[in-house]
Motif scaffolding. Structure first.
Motif, PDB file in Angstrom:
ATOM      1  N   ASP A 150      -1.938   2.964 -10.058  1.00  0.00           N
ATOM      2  CA  ASP A 150      -0.981   2.357 -10.983  1.00  0.00           C
ATOM      3  C   ASP A 150      -1.730   1.246 -11.714  1.00  0.00           C
ATOM      4  OD1 ASP A 150       0.950   0.881 -12.289  1.00  0.00           O
ATOM      5  OD2 ASP A 150       2.330   0.798 -10.585  1.00  0.00           O
ATOM      6  N   ARG A 151      -2.002   1.458 -13.005  1.00  0.00           N
ATOM      7  CA  ARG A 151      -2.806   0.503 -13.755  1.00  0.00           C
ATOM      8  C   ARG A 151      -1.971  -0.635 -14.345  1.00  0.00           C
ATOM      9  NH1 ARG A 151      -5.721   4.401 -17.748  1.00  0.00           N
ATOM     10  NH2 ARG A 151      -6.488   2.439 -18.633  1.00  0.00           N
ATOM     11  N   GLY A 152      -0.712  -0.711 -13.963  1.00  0.00           N
ATOM     12  CA  GLY A 152       0.149  -1.803 -14.398  1.00  0.00           C
ATOM     13  C   GLY A 152      -0.048  -3.033 -13.531  1.00  0.00           C
ATOM     14  N   LYS A 153       0.833  -3.987 -13.694  1.00  0.00           N
ATOM     15  CA  LYS A 153       0.677  -5.275 -13.010  1.00  0.00           C
ATOM     16  C   LYS A 153       0.863  -5.173 -11.502  1.00  0.00           C
ATOM     17  CE  LYS A 153       5.501  -6.652 -13.848  1.00  0.00           C
ATOM     18  NZ  LYS A 153       6.383  -7.695 -14.433  1.00  0.00           N
ATOM     19  N   ASN A 154       1.480  -4.076 -11.030  1.00  0.00           N
ATOM     20  CA  ASN A 154       1.717  -3.926  -9.593  1.00  0.00           C
ATOM     21  C   ASN A 154       0.676  -3.043  -8.909  1.00  0.00           C
ATOM     22  OD1 ASN A 154       4.140  -5.474  -9.710  1.00  0.00           O
ATOM     23  ND2 ASN A 154       5.219  -3.664 -10.503  1.00  0.00           N
ATOM     24  N   GLY A 155      -0.345  -2.610  -9.640  1.00  0.00           N
ATOM     25  CA  GLY A 155      -1.307  -1.674  -9.071  1.00  0.00           C
ATOM     26  C   GLY A 155      -2.255  -2.292  -8.065  1.00  0.00           C
ATOM     27  N   VAL A 156      -2.604  -3.547  -8.271  1.00  0.00           N
ATOM     28  CA  VAL A 156      -3.539  -4.233  -7.378  1.00  0.00           C
ATOM     29  C   VAL A 156      -2.909  -5.537  -6.913  1.00  0.00           C
ATOM     30  CG1 VAL A 156      -5.807  -5.320  -7.154  1.00  0.00           C
ATOM     31  CG2 VAL A 156      -5.569  -3.216  -8.493  1.00  0.00           C
ATOM     32  N   THR A 157      -2.868  -5.735  -5.607  1.00  0.00           N
ATOM     33  CA  THR A 157      -2.355  -6.978  -5.035  1.00  0.00           C
ATOM     34  C   THR A 157      -3.522  -7.792  -4.510  1.00  0.00           C
ATOM     35  OG1 THR A 157      -0.272  -5.916  -4.399  1.00  0.00           O
ATOM     36  CG2 THR A 157      -0.832  -7.992  -3.306  1.00  0.00           C
ATOM     37  N   LYS A 158      -3.695  -8.996  -5.051  1.00  0.00           N
ATOM     38  CA  LYS A 158      -4.789  -9.880  -4.646  1.00  0.00           C
ATOM     39  C   LYS A 158      -4.222 -11.182  -4.101  1.00  0.00           C
ATOM     40  CE  LYS A 158      -8.235 -10.576  -7.476  1.00  0.00           C
ATOM     41  NZ  LYS A 158      -8.937 -10.881  -8.746  1.00  0.00           N
ATOM     42  N   GLU A 159      -4.958 -11.750  -3.153  1.00  0.00           N
ATOM     43  CA  GLU A 159      -4.630 -13.078  -2.619  1.00  0.00           C
ATOM     44  C   GLU A 159      -5.932 -13.854  -2.496  1.00  0.00           C
ATOM     45  OE1 GLU A 159      -2.681 -12.581   1.091  1.00  0.00           O
ATOM     46  OE2 GLU A 159      -0.933 -11.547   0.258  1.00  0.00           O
ATOM     47  N   GLY A 160      -6.022 -14.975  -3.203  1.00  0.00           N
ATOM     48  CA  GLY A 160      -7.213 -15.802  -3.108  1.00  0.00           C
ATOM     49  C   GLY A 160      -8.492 -15.079  -3.496  1.00  0.00           C
ATOM     50  N   GLY A 161      -8.415 -14.235  -4.508  1.00  0.00           N
ATOM     51  CA  GLY A 161      -9.593 -13.510  -4.966  1.00  0.00           C
ATOM     52  C   GLY A 161      -9.979 -12.337  -4.087  1.00  0.00           C
ATOM     53  N   VAL A 162      -9.072 -11.901  -3.212  1.00  0.00           N
ATOM     54  CA  VAL A 162      -9.332 -10.781  -2.304  1.00  0.00           C
ATOM     55  C   VAL A 162      -8.288  -9.698  -2.551  1.00  0.00           C
ATOM     56  CG1 VAL A 162      -9.425 -10.040   0.108  1.00  0.00           C
ATOM     57  CG2 VAL A 162     -10.376 -12.254  -0.562  1.00  0.00           C
ATOM     58  N   ILE A 163      -8.730  -8.463  -2.771  1.00  0.00           N
ATOM     59  CA  ILE A 163      -7.797  -7.342  -2.913  1.00  0.00           C
ATOM     60  C   ILE A 163      -7.211  -7.038  -1.542  1.00  0.00           C
ATOM     61  CG2 ILE A 163      -7.518  -4.921  -3.551  1.00  0.00           C
ATOM     62  CD1 ILE A 163      -9.921  -5.216  -5.410  1.00  0.00           C
ATOM     63  N   ARG A 164      -5.898  -7.060  -1.452  1.00  0.00           N
ATOM     64  CA  ARG A 164      -5.230  -6.744  -0.192  1.00  0.00           C
ATOM     65  C   ARG A 164      -4.787  -5.284  -0.141  1.00  0.00           C
ATOM     66  NH1 ARG A 164      -7.161 -10.471   3.071  1.00  0.00           N
ATOM     67  NH2 ARG A 164      -6.606 -12.611   2.459  1.00  0.00           N
ATOM     68  N   LYS A 165      -4.295  -4.805  -1.271  1.00  0.00           N
ATOM     69  CA  LYS A 165      -3.808  -3.420  -1.294  1.00  0.00           C
ATOM     70  C   LYS A 165      -3.765  -2.937  -2.729  1.00  0.00           C
ATOM     71  CE  LYS A 165       0.987  -5.048  -1.254  1.00  0.00           C
ATOM     72  NZ  LYS A 165       2.255  -5.088  -0.505  1.00  0.00           N
ATOM     73  N   ILE A 166      -3.770  -1.618  -2.867  1.00  0.00           N
ATOM     74  CA  ILE A 166      -3.616  -0.996  -4.175  1.00  0.00           C
ATOM     75  C   ILE A 166      -2.508   0.043  -4.091  1.00  0.00           C
ATOM     76  CG2 ILE A 166      -5.996  -1.419  -4.865  1.00  0.00           C
ATOM     77  CD1 ILE A 166      -6.683   1.462  -4.194  1.00  0.00           C
ATOM     78  N   THR A 167      -1.840   0.273  -5.208  1.00  0.00           N
ATOM     79  CA  THR A 167      -0.698   1.182  -5.246  1.00  0.00           C
ATOM     80  C   THR A 167      -0.968   2.300  -6.237  1.00  0.00           C
ATOM     81  OG1 THR A 167       0.808  -0.634  -4.713  1.00  0.00           O
ATOM     82  CG2 THR A 167       1.788   1.364  -5.653  1.00  0.00           C
ATOM     83  N   MET A 168      -0.690   3.511  -5.792  1.00  0.00           N
ATOM     84  CA  MET A 168      -0.863   4.673  -6.642  1.00  0.00           C
ATOM     85  C   MET A 168       0.392   4.918  -7.487  1.00  0.00           C
ATOM     86  SD  MET A 168      -3.921   5.598  -5.788  1.00  0.00           S
ATOM     87  CE  MET A 168      -4.246   3.865  -5.477  1.00  0.00           C
ATOM     88  N   GLU A 169       0.262   5.718  -8.532  1.00  0.00           N
ATOM     89  CA  GLU A 169       1.431   6.077  -9.346  1.00  0.00           C
ATOM     90  C   GLU A 169       2.498   6.763  -8.508  1.00  0.00           C
ATOM     91  OE1 GLU A 169       0.301   6.815 -13.954  1.00  0.00           O
ATOM     92  OE2 GLU A 169      -0.247   8.425 -12.589  1.00  0.00           O
ATOM     93  N   SER A 170       2.070   7.467  -7.463  1.00  0.00           N
ATOM     94  CA  SER A 170       3.019   8.184  -6.602  1.00  0.00           C
ATOM     95  C   SER A 170       3.846   7.230  -5.742  1.00  0.00           C
ATOM     96  CB  SER A 170       2.251   9.144  -5.681  1.00  0.00           C
ATOM     97  OG  SER A 170       1.431   8.408  -4.782  1.00  0.00           O
ATOM     98  N   GLY A 171       3.431   5.955  -5.656  1.00  0.00           N
ATOM     99  CA  GLY A 171       4.077   4.997  -4.782  1.00  0.00           C
ATOM    100  C   GLY A 171       3.306   4.768  -3.495  1.00  0.00           C
TER     101      GLY A 171
END
Length: 667
Positions: A150-171
């Motif tokens: 998901d290349r929108g604003k919810n596709g990558v979750t970061k905290e303090g410059g660290v990627i925590r999780k990524i979300t696919m278009e499928s959910g």
């Protein structure tokens, strides 16, 4: 939402809905680089998931690039070398040769294999796919196919410059300790907020000489750029711009063209005709037609597209010349385009390349001999059987490029140039790399970028360069984002490099080597509870060397190699003395130490050599005689290079002399 619920049911109730799938290392991108990263990481016992956003696996290595550019053979190391070793092993089996034998194929060109390395560089697309599929099965990694970020604003979750999780278009949500972006476009990198660029930097940005808009040394041709030839009021032909882009060396958004590499054959029972595409536009080929008609002669079988032989009477057919399969100025929008927009661009590129071959083989305005020869070629029926025999990967030569901890640039390369005698010499890199993770050696190379009309109304195409280099080191820091932007992401494909530097680094084998380094760094960071940025380079280098990586841009000279070179030089002098004794040559010094030989001199040599076996005075008869004796292999090569004014390379002459000395009748 339905897809996500299904995933939850399949994975079991113990899995947290917020963290559906967790792995130590998450690799995004099903390219050869992504697969190499998986293999390296799993080899050290880490859990890995490979997310394949494309429909097909392997990128260009399985998508038509059978003639895999590698540069200098000894620079290929690590898992990239392992791949070519697996290709070699595959083709050792006689049953793999369905339309020709290995012995018949190998002499077709000189870069097919390296016997001492047990490597074969050229291969059929389906063979690469078989090898990579086996690699993934053996790795035990989880492979998620047809899952796009998901290349929108919810596709990558970061905290303090660290990627925590990524979300696919499928959910589907995936978390990990470290992430590797192995896509051609750098979609994960961009979504993670890492700085990047698209297009060409100004020369001044990194003190380069070949970057930016190229107005000096561009190609101007006497071909009308207008729809109605010579009539400016009729409008410009497709993708031709009305004026120069800007000052020479200035930055712009443009970059080199994409195309498809087709696997073709002339074998009737294995040939699928290339049909007229639904989006066919004859104006796309008007410049090509005008170029053909202005030439005094056309040689069927040459020009406009390559026919590099692959095993079993197939080709890897690429762009050749100015108007060919490159979709010049049609690719600029790809890197930033949405998935839907990329689908439309993909259809445009396919329509252009498919229409190109249909035009050459069917348009009555194309000279008949050329048209008839092209019509003999078709798509290989036994390749890409799940994609209508069309290549599965668009050749994305360049897209986003990260602006990371170090930007590889022209100053990091030892550049070759011609001296006063025309010999190729190289100046040392002004800024050599110390933290080397891979060694590149292919030339700084950019295909044509665009076309415009100059102030005189002439058609100009620009952007092409090809500058030789000596082997050079690629920096570990070039696959690291700036630490303040992201601490647990590595980017081995859309690496940190200028347009100029990327033109050499963009080889698939180099991608694989950089991806191996990325996975090694992620693995070591896990094991040492650190970050890739804080990881000590000597620790990384030690692991890479254990994985057979090449980290020294200077060719290794072992004692046995030095002795072998000395023995070969001594034997060559002995061979020359023998030929002088037989009066095939008059003076050994005329042949020793030269980088090339004039074709007339070579022709006289071949006639004298052939006369040792059968009297002759004609060069063609002499070449055929030596071929029958097993002294030469390629009749076309020697016919071409035994003409006054042609230059025959010293290495080919050395081989000829050695073979001749061994085969001379005893007297």
């Amino acid at each position: 939402m339905i897809r996500r619920l299904l995933c939850l049911l399949l994975l079991g109730s113990s899995v947290d809905a917020e963290d559906i799938l967790h792995r130590d290392i998450v690799v995004y991108g099903g390219t050869a680089a992504g697969i190499a990263a998986v293999r390296e990481a799993t080899a050290h016992g880490h859990s890995v998931v490979l997310i394949v956003p494309e429909k097909f696996l392997g990128g260009m290595m399985t998508g038509g690039l059978g003639a895999s550019d590698k540069g200098v053979y000894w620079t290929v190391g690590g898992l990239a070398r392992r791949f070519f070793e697996d290709v070699y092993t595959h083709y050792e089996n006689p049953e793999r040769w369905t339309r020709e034998t290995r012995a018949e194929y190998l002499p077709k060109h000189g870069l097919i294999y390296r016997e001492s390395m047990k490597c074969q560089w050229f291969f059929e697309p389906h063979v690469a796919r078989l090898i990579f599929e086996k690699w993934l099965v053996d790795s035990g990694a989880k492979v998620l196919r047809d899952e796009r970020l998901d290349r929108g604003k919810n596709g990558v979750t970061k905290e303090g410059g660290v990627i925590r999780k990524i979300t696919m278009e499928s959910g589907l949500v995936i978390s990990g300790q470290y992430f590797i972006d192995a896509t051609y476009e750098g979609d994960l990198m961009a979504a993670a907020g890492v700085a990047y660029t698209v297009g060409r930097e100004a020369n001044a940005t990194h003190d380069e000489s070949m970057n930016g808009v190229q107005l000096h040394g561009t190609d101007v041709v006497s071909i009308s750029p207008y729809i109605v030839e010579g009539d400016a009021s009729s409008g410009l032909l497709p993708r031709v711009e009305s004026k120069p882009y800007g000052p020479h060396g200035s930055a712009d958004h443009r970059f080199q063209a994409y195309n498809f590499r087709l696997c073709l054959t002339t074998v009737p029972e294995n040939r699928v005709p290339i049909t007229k595409p639904a989006n066919y536009n004859p104006l796309n080929y008007e410049l090509l037609l005008r170029d053909m008609l202005r030439k005094k002669s056309l040689t069927p079988g040459k020009g406009y597209f390559t026919r590099v032989p692959m095993p079993n009477l197939k080709t890897d057919s690429n762009n050749a010349g100015t108007f060919s399969t490159d979709y010049i100025a049609g690719s600029y929008g790809w890197p930033e385009a949405s998935y839907a927009e990329r689908e439309r661009l993909l259809a445009d590129h396919r329509g252009y390349v498919q229409g190109f071959f249909w035009f050459l083989g069917n348009d009555p305005r194309v000279p008949a001999p050329f048209r008839e020869e092209v019509a003999c070629w078709g798509l290989a029926k036994d390749e890409f059987t799940d994609n209508g025999h069309w290549p599965t990967q668009l050749y994305i030569r360049e897209a986003r490029r990260m602006m990371g901890e170090h930007v590889m640039n022209e100053n990091n390369f030892p550049l070759k140039s011609a001296d006063a005698d025309g010999k190729k010499v190289a100046a040392d890199a002004r800024e050599p790399i110390q933290d080397v993770i891979a060694v590149g050696s292919y030339a700084l190379d950019s295909h044509k970028v665009g076309m415009f009309v100059d102030e005189r109304g002439h058609l100009v195409w620009e952007g092409h360069f090809f500058r030789g280099v000596k082997p050079y080191g690629i920096s570990y820091r070039s696959i690291l984002p700036k630490a303040e932007q992201c601490k647990n992401l590595l980017v081995p494909v859309c690496a940190s490099a200028t347009h100029v530097a990327y033109g050499s680094m963009r080889m698939e084998s180099v991608y694989m080597e950089m991806a191996q380094a990325a996975a090694a760094a992620a693995s070591l960071s896990l094991e040492n509870k650190t970050t890739p940025h804080a990881l000590a380079y000597p620790v990384l280098a030690e692991r890479l060397k254990a994985g057979r990586a090449v980290l020294d841009p200077v060719e290794p000279k072992t004692e046995s190699v030095v002795k072998a070179v000395q023995n070969a030089a001594e034997q060559y002098q002995t061979d020359l003395k023998l030929l002088a004794k037989r009066k095939i040559i008059t003076n050994a010094d005329d042949w020793a130490g030269k980088t090339s030989h004039d074709g007339a001199m070579v022709a006289d040599f071949i006639i004298r050599a052939a006369s040792q076996f059968q009297p002759t005075t004609q060069i063609n008869d002499a070449i055929e005689t030596l071929q029958r004796e097993g002294i030469i292999k390629s009749i076309p090569y020697w016919k071409k290079h035994t003409v006054s004014g042609q230059k025959c390379g010293a290495s080919n002459m050395t081989t000829l002399i050695q073979n001749l000395a061994q085969k001379l009748p005893q007297k």
